[in-house]
Design a protein around this motif. Sequence first.
Motif, short mmCIF file in Angstrom:
data_model
loop_
_atom_site.label_atom_id
_atom_site.label_comp_id
_atom_site.label_asym_id
_atom_site.label_seq_id
_atom_site.Cartn_x
_atom_site.Cartn_y
_atom_site.Cartn_z
N HIS A 140 0.82 -1.21 0.00
CA HIS A 140 0.00 0.00 0.00
C HIS A 140 0.85 1.26 0.00
O HIS A 140 0.59 2.21 -0.75
N ASP A 141 1.89 1.28 0.84
CA ASP A 141 2.66 2.51 1.03
C ASP A 141 3.66 2.77 -0.10
O ASP A 141 3.93 3.93 -0.44
N ASN A 142 4.20 1.70 -0.69
CA ASN A 142 5.24 1.87 -1.70
C ASN A 142 4.72 1.81 -3.13
O ASN A 142 5.40 2.28 -4.05
N PHE A 143 3.53 1.24 -3.31
CA PHE A 143 2.99 1.12 -4.67
C PHE A 143 1.53 1.57 -4.67
O PHE A 143 0.61 0.77 -4.90
N PRO A 144 1.27 2.84 -4.39
CA PRO A 144 -0.11 3.32 -4.26
C PRO A 144 -0.91 3.22 -5.54
O PRO A 144 -2.15 3.29 -5.50
N GLU A 145 -0.25 3.06 -6.68
CA GLU A 145 -0.96 2.95 -7.95
C GLU A 145 -1.51 1.55 -8.18
O GLU A 145 -2.32 1.33 -9.10
N ILE A 146 -1.13 0.59 -7.34
CA ILE A 146 -1.53 -0.80 -7.54
C ILE A 146 -2.78 -1.11 -6.72
O ILE A 146 -2.86 -0.79 -5.53
N LYS A 147 -3.75 -1.76 -7.34
CA LYS A 147 -4.94 -2.22 -6.64
C LYS A 147 -4.62 -3.57 -5.98
O LYS A 147 -4.02 -4.44 -6.61
N VAL A 148 -5.03 -3.72 -4.72
CA VAL A 148 -4.72 -4.94 -3.98
C VAL A 148 -6.00 -5.55 -3.43
O VAL A 148 -6.77 -4.89 -2.72
N PHE A 149 -6.24 -6.81 -3.78
CA PHE A 149 -7.37 -7.58 -3.26
C PHE A 149 -6.82 -8.76 -2.46
O PHE A 149 -5.87 -9.42 -2.89
N VAL A 150 -7.43 -9.01 -1.30
CA VAL A 150 -6.95 -10.06 -0.41
C VAL A 150 -8.15 -10.87 0.06
O VAL A 150 -9.22 -10.32 0.36
N SER A 151 -7.97 -12.19 0.13
CA SER A 151 -9.01 -13.02 0.74
C SER A 151 -8.41 -13.82 1.88
O SER A 151 -7.22 -14.16 1.87
N GLY A 152 -9.23 -14.10 2.88
CA GLY A 152 -8.79 -14.91 4.01
C GLY A 152 -9.92 -15.76 4.53
O GLY A 152 -11.05 -15.30 4.64
N SER A 153 -9.63 -17.02 4.82
CA SER A 153 -10.69 -17.93 5.24
C SER A 153 -10.85 -18.00 6.75
O SER A 153 -11.69 -18.70 7.24
N SER A 154 -10.02 -17.29 7.47
CA SER A 154 -10.18 -17.27 8.91
C SER A 154 -9.84 -15.90 9.46
O SER A 154 -8.74 -15.41 9.29
#
Length: 377
Positions: free
Chosen positions: A95-109
């Motif tokens: 997030h801090d170093n590549f603000p132009e990149i969209k990031v999606f995260v999934s977690g099962s717990s």
Amino acid sequence: MVRDIFEPLKNREDDRKVIIVLGARQVGKSTLLRTLADPKDPDVVWFNGDESDIRERFTHISSTMLRDVIGQHTTVVIDEAQRITDIGITLKLLHDNFPEIKVFVSGSSALELNGSIKEPLTGRKWEYQLFPFSYNEMVKHFGMLQEQRVLEQRLLFGSYPDVVLSEPGKQRETLLQLIDSYLYKDIFALGGINRPTQFEQLLKALAFQIGSEVSYNELGQLTGLDNETVLKYIDLMEQSFLVFRLEAFSRNLRNEIKKSRKVYFHDTGVRNALIGNFSPLAARTDVGALWENYLVSERMKLRSYQRQHGGHYFWRTHTQAELDYVEEYDGQLHAFEFKWNPKKTGNFSRTFLKAYPNASTAFITPKDYHAFLSPAR
């Protein structure tokens, strides 16, 4: 099937915060993310935390190393992120170093993922929970008439995607396979369960007590666990999206129950599998409790997807006056009684109405539950 949180997630893309989707295994998190970030798109790169080389690559990674891993991709997806050590720090670097990149995260717990991302991602994330299919999602896909025709199936076998979309007559088999493969996987892997036999006994005891107030002391006596361990194990169940709790509502009356709770299952099919009962509703003695669990869990999905904040409770007094479900939002109380048999609707608790005369009230039965579980209400 279009999920209710697809549009809210889509609308969050441009603000560049990390988008995190939490939920139990097999509720459709990966499928949802594929609709947001197609793995075939050359601008998108996917990483799966279940793969050992991915976990190794992302552990103790620096921002320079991240650039090498990401390359020129403009969208990053990290699936099953809870498997990656210090994933919160990694996401903060992204997030801090590549603000132009969209990031999606999934977690099962939520158990480990929330613990590792809470501090590093403060102010840097949007977090959503994905559930098994909701009533509203299935109405949009199958139609209201068809969905109401299969209400008994939903109460018996639940709403996990694989179960709902399985061939006719295969719902029970599909559900049991899903539970055998995934039910305890996250909890046992992440939760430090030292007494798995007692844990399963506790889970089954809760399954028998849906719709009733639970006593940690009584549950401990049934399972041979002390109160602290009972509470810890229920916390783990809740963090892993198996169950959720409702606390007692209290404000005005001396004799209102104040320190009590009920425990419900996110999916009635999982609950029925735990007690080994898939009998038709007409042959069951627990249909009222099953109906209550179904309505409360579906209402919780609706509230979550609508980002509707506010309290949700049950209500009871020491003199046994009670209501199944109470919501508080926008300064208003909304009270509900759930009746499987429409003929058994009568008068609302006079004690409650006297204490809270401005509250809205409604009975919810199989004849009129559509409005209760639809966004318009």
